[in-house]
Design a protein around this motif. Structure first.
Motif, PDB file in Angstrom:
ATOM      1  N   ASP A 341       0.814  -1.217  -0.025  1.00  0.00           N
ATOM      2  CA  ASP A 341      -0.148  -0.109   0.046  1.00  0.00           C
ATOM      3  C   ASP A 341       0.868   1.302   0.072  1.00  0.00           C
ATOM      4  OD1 ASP A 341       0.982  -0.281   2.672  1.00  0.00           O
ATOM      5  OD2 ASP A 341      -1.305  -0.143   3.424  1.00  0.00           O
ATOM      6  N   ASP A 342       2.095   1.025  -0.418  1.00  0.00           N
ATOM      7  CA  ASP A 342       3.036   2.392  -0.422  1.00  0.00           C
ATOM      8  C   ASP A 342       3.066   2.522  -1.916  1.00  0.00           C
ATOM      9  OD1 ASP A 342       3.575   3.393   2.000  1.00  0.00           O
ATOM     10  OD2 ASP A 342       5.317   1.869   2.371  1.00  0.00           O
ATOM     11  N   THR A 343       2.214   2.586  -2.478  1.00  0.00           N
ATOM     12  CA  THR A 343       2.278   2.829  -4.012  1.00  0.00           C
ATOM     13  C   THR A 343       1.308   4.227  -4.291  1.00  0.00           C
ATOM     14  OG1 THR A 343       0.030   1.620  -4.121  1.00  0.00           O
ATOM     15  CG2 THR A 343       2.245   0.415  -4.510  1.00  0.00           C
ATOM     16  N   ALA A 344       1.533   4.698  -5.400  1.00  0.00           N
ATOM     17  CA  ALA A 344       0.684   5.778  -6.214  1.00  0.00           C
ATOM     18  C   ALA A 344       0.707   5.501  -7.635  1.00  0.00           C
ATOM     19  CB  ALA A 344       1.493   6.955  -5.897  1.00  0.00           C
ATOM     20  N   LYS A 345      -0.640   6.114  -8.228  1.00  0.00           N
ATOM     21  CA  LYS A 345      -0.855   6.034  -9.476  1.00  0.00           C
ATOM     22  C   LYS A 345      -0.759   7.200 -10.115  1.00  0.00           C
ATOM     23  CE  LYS A 345      -5.143   5.871 -11.116  1.00  0.00           C
ATOM     24  NZ  LYS A 345      -6.471   5.373 -11.439  1.00  0.00           N
ATOM     25  N   VAL A 346       0.438   7.402 -11.158  1.00  0.00           N
ATOM     26  CA  VAL A 346       0.494   8.636 -11.686  1.00  0.00           C
ATOM     27  C   VAL A 346       0.095   8.853 -13.013  1.00  0.00           C
ATOM     28  CG1 VAL A 346       2.341  10.298 -12.443  1.00  0.00           C
ATOM     29  CG2 VAL A 346       2.659   9.072 -10.377  1.00  0.00           C
ATOM     30  N   ASN A 371      14.901   7.624 -12.569  1.00  0.00           N
ATOM     31  CA  ASN A 371      15.103   6.344 -11.971  1.00  0.00           C
ATOM     32  C   ASN A 371      14.061   5.769 -11.007  1.00  0.00           C
ATOM     33  OD1 ASN A 371      16.707   4.103 -11.737  1.00  0.00           O
ATOM     34  ND2 ASN A 371      17.982   5.158  -9.677  1.00  0.00           N
ATOM     35  N   ILE A 372      12.716   6.182 -11.695  1.00  0.00           N
ATOM     36  CA  ILE A 372      11.466   5.667 -11.113  1.00  0.00           C
ATOM     37  C   ILE A 372      11.118   4.551 -11.559  1.00  0.00           C
ATOM     38  CG2 ILE A 372       9.037   6.339 -10.707  1.00  0.00           C
ATOM     39  CD1 ILE A 372      10.091   9.222 -10.509  1.00  0.00           C
ATOM     40  N   ASN A 373      10.874   3.353 -10.594  1.00  0.00           N
ATOM     41  CA  ASN A 373      10.401   1.798 -11.380  1.00  0.00           C
ATOM     42  C   ASN A 373       8.897   1.973 -11.617  1.00  0.00           C
ATOM     43  OD1 ASN A 373      10.964  -0.521 -11.968  1.00  0.00           O
ATOM     44  ND2 ASN A 373      10.739  -1.572  -9.997  1.00  0.00           N
ATOM     45  N   ILE A 374       8.563   1.466 -12.926  1.00  0.00           N
ATOM     46  CA  ILE A 374       7.001   1.338 -12.989  1.00  0.00           C
ATOM     47  C   ILE A 374       6.670   0.016 -12.718  1.00  0.00           C
ATOM     48  CG2 ILE A 374       5.299   1.547 -14.912  1.00  0.00           C
ATOM     49  CD1 ILE A 374       7.199   3.271 -16.315  1.00  0.00           C
ATOM     50  N   THR A 379      -3.959   1.811 -19.545  1.00  0.00           N
ATOM     51  CA  THR A 379      -4.104   2.899 -20.392  1.00  0.00           C
ATOM     52  C   THR A 379      -5.592   2.915 -21.191  1.00  0.00           C
ATOM     53  OG1 THR A 379      -3.688   1.368 -22.532  1.00  0.00           O
ATOM     54  CG2 THR A 379      -1.859   2.716 -21.715  1.00  0.00           C
ATOM     55  N   SER A 380      -5.860   4.090 -21.426  1.00  0.00           N
ATOM     56  CA  SER A 380      -7.187   4.118 -22.197  1.00  0.00           C
ATOM     57  C   SER A 380      -7.035   4.989 -23.361  1.00  0.00           C
ATOM     58  CB  SER A 380      -8.325   4.777 -21.281  1.00  0.00           C
ATOM     59  OG  SER A 380      -8.029   6.293 -21.463  1.00  0.00           O
ATOM     60  N   GLU A 381      -8.037   5.339 -24.164  1.00  0.00           N
ATOM     61  CA  GLU A 381      -7.617   6.052 -25.356  1.00  0.00           C
ATOM     62  C   GLU A 381      -6.994   7.454 -25.041  1.00  0.00           C
ATOM     63  OE1 GLU A 381     -11.312   6.810 -27.451  1.00  0.00           O
ATOM     64  OE2 GLU A 381     -10.495   5.992 -29.375  1.00  0.00           O
ATOM     65  N   ILE A 382      -7.539   7.973 -23.753  1.00  0.00           N
ATOM     66  CA  ILE A 382      -6.968   9.319 -23.701  1.00  0.00           C
ATOM     67  C   ILE A 382      -6.234   9.440 -22.305  1.00  0.00           C
ATOM     68  CG2 ILE A 382      -8.816  10.285 -25.029  1.00  0.00           C
ATOM     69  CD1 ILE A 382     -10.344  11.001 -22.160  1.00  0.00           C
ATOM     70  N   LYS A 383      -5.808   8.192 -21.875  1.00  0.00           N
ATOM     71  CA  LYS A 383      -4.999   8.339 -20.511  1.00  0.00           C
ATOM     72  C   LYS A 383      -3.997   7.150 -20.470  1.00  0.00           C
ATOM     73  CE  LYS A 383      -6.176   5.694 -17.540  1.00  0.00           C
ATOM     74  NZ  LYS A 383      -6.800   4.751 -16.671  1.00  0.00           N
ATOM     75  N   ILE A 384      -2.650   7.539 -19.884  1.00  0.00           N
ATOM     76  CA  ILE A 384      -1.751   6.519 -19.603  1.00  0.00           C
ATOM     77  C   ILE A 384      -1.630   6.703 -18.046  1.00  0.00           C
ATOM     78  CG2 ILE A 384       0.585   5.635 -20.044  1.00  0.00           C
ATOM     79  CD1 ILE A 384       0.381   7.247 -22.594  1.00  0.00           C
ATOM     80  N   SER A 385      -1.581   5.449 -17.300  1.00  0.00           N
ATOM     81  CA  SER A 385      -1.331   5.377 -15.871  1.00  0.00           C
ATOM     82  C   SER A 385      -0.331   4.626 -15.556  1.00  0.00           C
ATOM     83  CB  SER A 385      -2.383   5.064 -15.065  1.00  0.00           C
ATOM     84  OG  SER A 385      -3.645   6.064 -15.134  1.00  0.00           O
ATOM     85  N   CYS A 386       0.599   5.016 -14.750  1.00  0.00           N
ATOM     86  CA  CYS A 386       1.602   4.141 -14.311  1.00  0.00           C
ATOM     87  C   CYS A 386       1.644   3.944 -12.847  1.00  0.00           C
ATOM     88  CB  CYS A 386       3.157   4.744 -14.455  1.00  0.00           C
ATOM     89  SG  CYS A 386       3.492   4.912 -16.202  1.00  0.00           S
ATOM     90  N   LEU A 387       1.892   2.743 -12.087  1.00  0.00           N
ATOM     91  CA  LEU A 387       1.678   2.547 -10.687  1.00  0.00           C
ATOM     92  C   LEU A 387       3.208   2.657 -10.205  1.00  0.00           C
ATOM     93  CD1 LEU A 387      -0.465   2.098  -8.583  1.00  0.00           C
ATOM     94  CD2 LEU A 387       0.723  -0.375  -8.531  1.00  0.00           C
TER      95      LEU A 387
END
Ligand code: ADP
Ligand code: ASP
Ligand code: MG
Length: 421
Positions: A341-346, A371-374, A379-387
């Motif tokens: 639970d130490d995660t974030a969605k950017v 140096n940020i690990n994904i 993804t959606s058509e208009i979004k890209i998210s990385c945890l």
């Protein structure tokens, strides 16, 4: 026929009695324009946070029914005070809670959806010339049980009322001057967007831009309610208009970036690689009303005929999720369950990224340079998210905001202070 305008004021806007007087002036300005006004208010300042804190001090896992009984009291205070402030200025006003109006919801505590709003009482009181002040965030079930719509839900109350009353517009008054390219508390040089599409705003809100409750945008889109986000403290500024994408010209690939720190990642290890297993996992979660966001199923390991299923959920749903998975793990003979639970969605969001190659690679390169690990991608058509790791979230957000050229020269004016829970 007179036009109906729905106005919504958030916690900072009604934080004390002076601010409530200011809200009364804003309301009456609209009334003096010749419009009928329905006002939705949130609880004063950080009231809801304080109520949550008290509940947690008494019980680690309070019952969701009693939580709704408790949290709904906050809005009860602010509606009565605002109605009094309007009356003190010589106008007729009346406050109603959700039960009095008939804001009917599903029978689910803490994140109920509005099913229907009864409008007879509202129309009658508007015809009598009254300003109506309605409690946001709360609803009532067919059985007379009090529900709440989820944190930040007053926006949804306001848009749903606007849809039910066929209002001309729904104005969301808050402590910033509109929707920005990212949270101006984190990136002070974020740019204010004059116009944003429902689609982009929906993705932004789901990605963590809590300026609007996601379901308020969903409802506005569904019922075509023109929506404006504007400042309670700077009235001549028209803020941000939210409209259908067809009404916009898209010059920019990315409209905004957001971070969501409320997600936890779960990995169910060594899940048998047979048809129907994933369906069972997610059906059992859905049956408990647990929403799942990102999902990844790993490549199957031939030797053991198993794979791993990773997904993210709202941290508040963690105890319920673990209970569901523990039972299921034994039934399907899966391995360990890991929680992080130490995660974030950017996320980066923009309707202009459709058919424009290179946006994802720019995002991943930017994170790589830092140096940020994904950990997960969706993804959606208009979004890209990385945890990513929570510790990297702000760094990532700032870098993405810069690389997609979203900065402006002036520092945003943000009223109110950060939530204290
Ligand atoms: P209210 O109490 O009025 O409902 P909220 O705190 O729910 O206000 O929402 C306003 C806050 O949303 C702002 O103070 C800001 O910090 C935050 N926010 C996050 N992302 C954005 C964004 N993209 N644009 C504007 N505000 C944002
Ligand atoms: N008072 C509720 C909350 O703090 C609802 C809202 O403000 O929209 O979440
Ligand atoms: Mg809000």
């Amino acid at each position: 026929m007179r036009k109906i305008i729905v106005q919504k004021f958030g916690g900072t806007s009604v934080a004390d009695t002076d601010k409530i007087k200011n809200v009364a002036d804003v309301v009456l300005r609209e009334k003096q324009n010749g419009n009928d006004v329905v006002v939705v208010v949130s609880a004063m300042g950080h009231t809801t946070d304080h109520l949550v804190k008290m509940a947690k001090a008494l019980s680690p896992n309070p019952s969701s029914r009693e939580m709704d009984m408790l949290l709904s009291t906050g809005e009860g205070v602010s509606i009565a005070l605002l109605a009094m402030a309007i009356q003190a200025k010589g106008y007729d006003a009346v406050s109603f809670n959700a039960m009095q109006v008939g804001i009917m919801t599903e029978n689910i505590h803490s994140k109920a959806r509005i099913i229907n709003i009864k409008t007879e009482k509202l129309r009658k009181n508007l015809e009598e010339g009254k300003v109506i002040v309605v409690a946001g965030f709360q609803g009532v079930t067919e059985d007379g049980e009090i529900t709440t719509l989820g944190r930040g839900g007053s926006d949804t109350s306001a848009v749903a009322l606007a849809a039910a009353l066929n209002a001309e517009r729904c104005d969301i008054y808050t402590d910033v001057e509109g929707v920005y390219t990212t949270d101006p508390r984190i990136v002070p040089r974020a740019s204010r967007l004059d116009i944003v599409s429902y689609e982009e705003m929906l993705e932004l809100a789901h990605a963590g831009a809590n300026v609007l409750h996601p379901r308020s945008v969903e409802t506005a889109k569904q019922f075509n309610v023109p929506l404006r986000v504007r400042s309670s403290f700077k009235l001549d500024d028209m803020g941000t208009l939210i409209v259908g994408v067809d009404k916009m010209e898209l010059h920019r690939p990315v409209a905004g970036v957001a971070a969501d720190l409320t997600q936890a990642r779960i990995v169910v290890c060594d899940v048998p690689d047979t048809p129907g297993v994933a369906a069972r996992v997610f059906t059992n979660l859905a049956n408990e009303n647990i929403s799942v966001d990102m999902i990844i199923q790993s490549y199957a390991r031939k030797a053991s005929n198993t794979n791993d299923i990773a997904f993210t959920i709202d941290k508040n749903d963690l105890p319920k999720t673990l209970a569901v998975l523990e039972t299921l793990r034994q039934e399907i003979n899966a391995g360990d369950i890991k929680v992080d639970d130490d995660t974030a969605k950017v996320s980066i969001i923009g309707a202009g990224m459709i058919d424009r190659p290179g946006i994802a690679s720019t995002m991943f390169e930017t994170l790589a340079k830092l140096n940020i690990n994904i950990r997960m991608i969706s993804t959606s058509e208009i979004k890209i998210s990385c945890l990513v790791d929570k510790i990297d979230a702000q760094k990532a957000l700032k870098a993405l905001h810069t690389v997609f050229d979203l900065e402006c020269d002036v520092v945003a004016d943000v009223k109110g202070d950060l939530p204290d829970v």
